[in-house]
Design a protein around this motif. Sequence first.
Motif, PDB file in Angstrom:
ATOM      1  N   ILE A 244       0.858  -1.179   0.083  1.00  0.00           N
ATOM      2  CA  ILE A 244      -0.023   0.106   0.055  1.00  0.00           C
ATOM      3  C   ILE A 244       0.708   1.303   0.042  1.00  0.00           C
ATOM      4  O   ILE A 244       0.770   2.356  -0.897  1.00  0.00           O
ATOM      5  N   GLY A 245       1.805   1.300   1.086  1.00  0.00           N
ATOM      6  CA  GLY A 245       2.563   2.518   0.951  1.00  0.00           C
ATOM      7  C   GLY A 245       3.638   2.779  -0.200  1.00  0.00           C
ATOM      8  O   GLY A 245       4.247   3.656  -0.339  1.00  0.00           O
ATOM      9  N   THR A 246       4.112   1.598  -0.877  1.00  0.00           N
ATOM     10  CA  THR A 246       5.132   1.559  -1.710  1.00  0.00           C
ATOM     11  C   THR A 246       4.524   1.821  -3.213  1.00  0.00           C
ATOM     12  O   THR A 246       4.962   2.387  -4.102  1.00  0.00           O
ATOM     13  N   PHE A 247       3.361   0.894  -3.307  1.00  0.00           N
ATOM     14  CA  PHE A 247       2.851   1.242  -4.786  1.00  0.00           C
ATOM     15  C   PHE A 247       1.226   1.655  -4.691  1.00  0.00           C
ATOM     16  O   PHE A 247       1.205   2.309  -5.732  1.00  0.00           O
ATOM     17  N   VAL A 248       0.573   1.117  -4.077  1.00  0.00           N
ATOM     18  CA  VAL A 248      -1.076   1.477  -4.335  1.00  0.00           C
ATOM     19  C   VAL A 248      -0.961   2.987  -4.068  1.00  0.00           C
ATOM     20  O   VAL A 248      -1.780   3.661  -4.967  1.00  0.00           O
ATOM     21  N   LEU A 249      -0.775   3.391  -2.817  1.00  0.00           N
ATOM     22  CA  LEU A 249      -0.681   4.683  -2.420  1.00  0.00           C
ATOM     23  C   LEU A 249       0.471   5.385  -1.831  1.00  0.00           C
ATOM     24  O   LEU A 249       0.967   5.767  -0.909  1.00  0.00           O
ATOM     25  N   PHE A 256       2.423   3.319   7.849  1.00  0.00           N
ATOM     26  CA  PHE A 256       3.303   2.360   8.931  1.00  0.00           C
ATOM     27  C   PHE A 256       3.549   1.085   8.154  1.00  0.00           C
ATOM     28  O   PHE A 256       2.834   0.352   7.442  1.00  0.00           O
ATOM     29  N   PHE A 257       4.684   0.729   8.684  1.00  0.00           N
ATOM     30  CA  PHE A 257       4.879  -0.953   8.390  1.00  0.00           C
ATOM     31  C   PHE A 257       5.049  -1.724   9.719  1.00  0.00           C
ATOM     32  O   PHE A 257       5.988  -1.523  10.649  1.00  0.00           O
ATOM     33  N   LEU A 258       4.330  -2.668  10.070  1.00  0.00           N
ATOM     34  CA  LEU A 258       4.109  -3.404  11.326  1.00  0.00           C
ATOM     35  C   LEU A 258       4.893  -4.738  10.897  1.00  0.00           C
ATOM     36  O   LEU A 258       4.822  -5.549   9.769  1.00  0.00           O
ATOM     37  N   PRO A 303       6.623  -5.965  -4.459  1.00  0.00           N
ATOM     38  CA  PRO A 303       6.778  -7.110  -3.269  1.00  0.00           C
ATOM     39  C   PRO A 303       6.481  -6.391  -1.924  1.00  0.00           C
ATOM     40  O   PRO A 303       6.246  -5.071  -1.924  1.00  0.00           O
ATOM     41  N   LEU A 304       6.173  -7.175  -0.971  1.00  0.00           N
ATOM     42  CA  LEU A 304       6.247  -6.720   0.342  1.00  0.00           C
ATOM     43  C   LEU A 304       7.577  -6.032   0.860  1.00  0.00           C
ATOM     44  O   LEU A 304       8.525  -6.784   0.675  1.00  0.00           O
ATOM     45  N   ARG A 305       7.386  -4.873   1.185  1.00  0.00           N
ATOM     46  CA  ARG A 305       8.458  -3.938   1.371  1.00  0.00           C
ATOM     47  C   ARG A 305       8.066  -2.601   2.191  1.00  0.00           C
ATOM     48  O   ARG A 305       7.054  -2.117   1.999  1.00  0.00           O
ATOM     49  N   GLN A 306       8.855  -2.230   3.009  1.00  0.00           N
ATOM     50  CA  GLN A 306       8.658  -1.158   4.026  1.00  0.00           C
ATOM     51  C   GLN A 306       8.912   0.129   3.058  1.00  0.00           C
ATOM     52  O   GLN A 306       9.994   0.270   2.315  1.00  0.00           O
ATOM     53  N   ALA A 307       7.868   1.025   2.774  1.00  0.00           N
ATOM     54  CA  ALA A 307       8.201   2.383   2.118  1.00  0.00           C
ATOM     55  C   ALA A 307       9.267   3.039   2.808  1.00  0.00           C
ATOM     56  O   ALA A 307       9.433   3.079   3.959  1.00  0.00           O
ATOM     57  N   GLU A 308      10.061   3.914   2.287  1.00  0.00           N
ATOM     58  CA  GLU A 308      11.222   4.525   2.813  1.00  0.00           C
ATOM     59  C   GLU A 308      10.410   5.599   3.924  1.00  0.00           C
ATOM     60  O   GLU A 308      11.176   5.845   4.902  1.00  0.00           O
TER      61      GLU A 308
END
Length: 335
Positions: A244-249, A256-258, A303-308
């Motif tokens: 969501i944070g990296t690609f969708v929005l 947040f990345f939990l 992929p699953l990744r924490q946005a910066e």
Amino acid sequence: MTVIRGATTIANDSADEIRSAVAELLAQIESRNSLKRDEVLSIVFSSTSDIHSFYPAKAAREAGFASCSLFSAQEPEIEGGLALCIRVMLFVEKNISPHHVYLRGARILRKDLAQKFNIAIDGPAGSGKSTIAKLLANDYQILYLDTGAMYRACALAANRAGVDVEDAGQVCDLMRELQLSVVYRDGVQHTMLGGEDVSALLRTPEVSMAASTISRHACVRKKMVEKQREIAGKMSCVLDGRDIGTFVLPDADFKFFLTASPDVRARRRYDELTARGEQVDFEALKAEIAARDRQDSTREFAPLRQAEDAILVDTSDMTVDQVLETLKRKMQEKI
Ligand code: DC
């Protein structure tokens, strides 16, 4: 001229509480903005409708604001708004970049004034995303979009149609026909395949693994992401997922990345499934989660990744309340 805002809360509606809260708030605003008394032209207060016992403007006079013009008003009742809250606006005779001051928990998103905003919560399976996303959505009275349920519904449709979820050709053919929608009843998401509500069929281990596999394909992600952006574009919502944070929005207002240790995540899923009366083997569940993590984070497309710019929260040793409070605090700090 500069306008400086601030707010504070009081513990109960008494003259002494109001006097000391107003004095504290104004003193903080003065010191954080290096103000001199004679630079303050006027001060406007508004207080919530549960405050009656003292006039905040009078408290300001008593606190030494002797010559500026003062005004107090009472706000109408705001559903879900703060209780016993005094807000203030200071008009100041100099041009500075203002430091607004919020004391005693007086900073929340006001539902009546807040603009549309999106909260993105990503993370691996069992990190607590969906629990927290639901609570946040409920707190702010906004929509919760469980994007994992959409990929799960794709996987269910594939399993039913005998489509091999590894096979891009078969999967993309299926996606062209797929009638997937998300509807809300009483604020709860129902994931639909055609006219059938499949929400209750999406949480099995087979569907979980197939969802992870089918979601690798670009044709699947493009179709789902289009729907997710459409929903998030129209209204405030919390979305949880992997990208969501990296690609969708990528421009989500809050990201947040939990995460949590693999053992804790497996334990949570185990408890969740067994509470529903399902028979599960803990070690098998742990292996499935590890396999999904690997697959979700190594796929090529989103992929699953924490946005910066996402805030990382390790929930391993935190209670649900602690995680919720942490996220809300971080959001307040950013407003
Ligand atoms: O969040 P969940 O466990 O319900 O997700 C099921 C699978 O769907 C997950 O293993 C990977 C995929 N998924 C995804 O690729 N992107 C998302 N935004 C959400 C889920």
